[in-house]
Design a protein around this motif. Structure first.
Motif, mmCIF file in Angstrom:
data_model
loop_
_atom_site.group_PDB
_atom_site.id
_atom_site.type_symbol
_atom_site.label_atom_id
_atom_site.label_comp_id
_atom_site.label_asym_id
_atom_site.label_seq_id
_atom_site.Cartn_x
_atom_site.Cartn_y
_atom_site.Cartn_z
ATOM 1 N N SER A 58 0.853 -1.198 0.000
ATOM 2 C CA SER A 58 0.000 0.000 0.000
ATOM 3 C C SER A 58 0.881 1.237 0.000
ATOM 4 N N VAL A 59 0.605 2.160 -0.908
ATOM 5 C CA VAL A 59 1.439 3.353 -1.036
ATOM 6 C C VAL A 59 0.577 4.600 -1.222
ATOM 7 N N ALA A 60 1.097 5.739 -0.727
ATOM 8 C CA ALA A 60 0.571 7.041 -1.118
ATOM 9 C C ALA A 60 1.268 7.386 -2.417
ATOM 10 N N LEU A 61 0.513 7.595 -3.471
ATOM 11 C CA LEU A 61 1.055 7.584 -4.827
ATOM 12 C C LEU A 61 0.740 8.877 -5.562
ATOM 13 N N LEU A 62 1.720 9.361 -6.315
ATOM 14 C CA LEU A 62 1.521 10.534 -7.164
ATOM 15 C C LEU A 62 2.498 10.470 -8.325
ATOM 16 N N PRO A 63 2.047 10.641 -9.567
ATOM 17 C CA PRO A 63 2.986 10.661 -10.685
ATOM 18 C C PRO A 63 4.055 11.738 -10.494
ATOM 19 N N TRP A 64 5.273 11.394 -10.842
ATOM 20 C CA TRP A 64 6.426 12.265 -10.620
ATOM 21 C C TRP A 64 6.285 13.609 -11.314
ATOM 22 N N GLU A 65 5.570 13.655 -12.448
ATOM 23 C CA GLU A 65 5.463 14.901 -13.218
ATOM 24 C C GLU A 65 4.860 16.043 -12.396
ATOM 25 N N TYR A 66 3.972 15.734 -11.448
ATOM 26 C CA TYR A 66 3.421 16.795 -10.589
ATOM 27 C C TYR A 66 4.524 17.454 -9.772
ATOM 28 N N MET A 67 5.343 16.616 -9.140
ATOM 29 C CA MET A 67 6.403 17.136 -8.289
ATOM 30 C C MET A 67 7.403 17.945 -9.111
ATOM 31 N N GLU A 68 7.725 17.400 -10.278
ATOM 32 C CA GLU A 68 8.701 18.046 -11.156
ATOM 33 C C GLU A 68 8.190 19.397 -11.646
ATOM 34 N N VAL B 131 5.920 21.389 -10.257
ATOM 35 C CA VAL B 131 5.894 22.354 -9.150
ATOM 36 C C VAL B 131 7.303 22.890 -8.886
ATOM 37 N N HIS B 132 8.286 21.990 -8.883
ATOM 38 C CA HIS B 132 9.667 22.424 -8.653
ATOM 39 C C HIS B 132 10.151 23.329 -9.786
ATOM 40 N N GLN B 133 9.846 22.940 -11.028
ATOM 41 C CA GLN B 133 10.210 23.754 -12.195
ATOM 42 C C GLN B 133 9.655 25.166 -12.073
ATOM 43 N N ALA B 134 8.440 25.259 -11.548
ATOM 44 C CA ALA B 134 7.761 26.558 -11.467
ATOM 45 C C ALA B 134 8.220 27.381 -10.272
#
Length: 233
Positions: free
Chosen positions: A24-34, A36-39
């Motif tokens: 069981s994992v808390a999951l989020l595609p990496w593109e969201y994190m990337e 936000v960081h890019q911005a």
């Protein structure tokens, strides 16, 4: 300059991980994190644990509501239809709590896909539970689509009059929630973006498409982070 802390809603799923099965994992595609960081932001996950939301959101400078599973139709007074997937009630509850806190605090909110849908639903909006013409030709593959954007709008100031976005939705907004105005559309008139009707209100906007993907949407994320930075000050 300190990066604004952006709370990003996560999903709950089960994966096979290295030698481990059914984790069981808390999951989020990496593109969201990337993105936000890019911005210019610093992303942190909001787990789908309703009891944990208050503590996370009181420390956040902005809220990014991510895409994911279908929303429970009971939240907008409807029965679940044939093509609607079973709801993730804990995630729905946690995200609605996060949204309520963000709005109470007046911090920026950006919704992606189901995120936009929840922003509308909490204001009395409803969904069309199946849009077969918008479903991807290949499940699991995002498809590029050009959307039309109202120039004189928050979305328009960031994206311009047209933008190429990446879509994987089989649901969409039917009735838009109170206090929101549609500001982006697909060629067939489906709402692809909406925002606060009052231009003086805190930053509140959403895209039906997956704004974490592609390059055309980066200016929207940058505007979102800039609004968070101004709120910090």
């Amino acid at each position: 300059m300190t990066r604004p802390v952006v709370a990003v809603t996560a999903d709950l799923s089960t994966v096979n991980w290295n030698i481990w099965g059914d984790v069981s994992v808390a999951l989020l595609p990496w593109e969201y994190m990337e993105k936000v960081h890019q911005a210019g932001g610093a992303p942190v996950l909001v787990p789908p644990i309703p009891e944990a939301v208050d503590a996370v959101m009181e420390r956040a400078d902005a809220l990014l509501m991510s895409g994911g599973a279908d929303i429970d139709p009971a939240l907008y007074g409807a029965e679940r239809e044939k093509f609607t997937f079973p709801p993730h009630k804990a995630r729905d509850t946690a995200e609605l709590a996060a949204l309520a806190i963000a709005e109470r605090r007046g911090i920026p909110v950006l919704g992606v896909c189901r995120g936009l849908q929840l922003i509308s639903i909490i204001r009395g909006g409803t969904l069309d539970q199946h849009l077969p013409e918008h479903s991807p030709a290949v499940p699991g593959k995002y498809e590029p689509r050009e959307i039309q954007v109202k120039p004189d709008s928050l979305l328009g100031s960031a994206l311009g009059p047209t933008a190429t976005v990446y879509c994987h939705h089989h649901q969409g907004i039917d009735k838009l929630g109170a206090g929101l105005v549609a500001t982006a559309w697909s060629d067939d008139g489906v709402i692809e973006g909406a925002e606060a009707e009052d231009p003086s209100a805190p930053f509140l906007a959403g895209l039906q498409a997956h704004g974490e993907l592609g390059t055309d949407t980066l200016p929207l994320f940058e505007a979102f982070i800039e609004a968070a930075r101004k709120k910090q000050q």
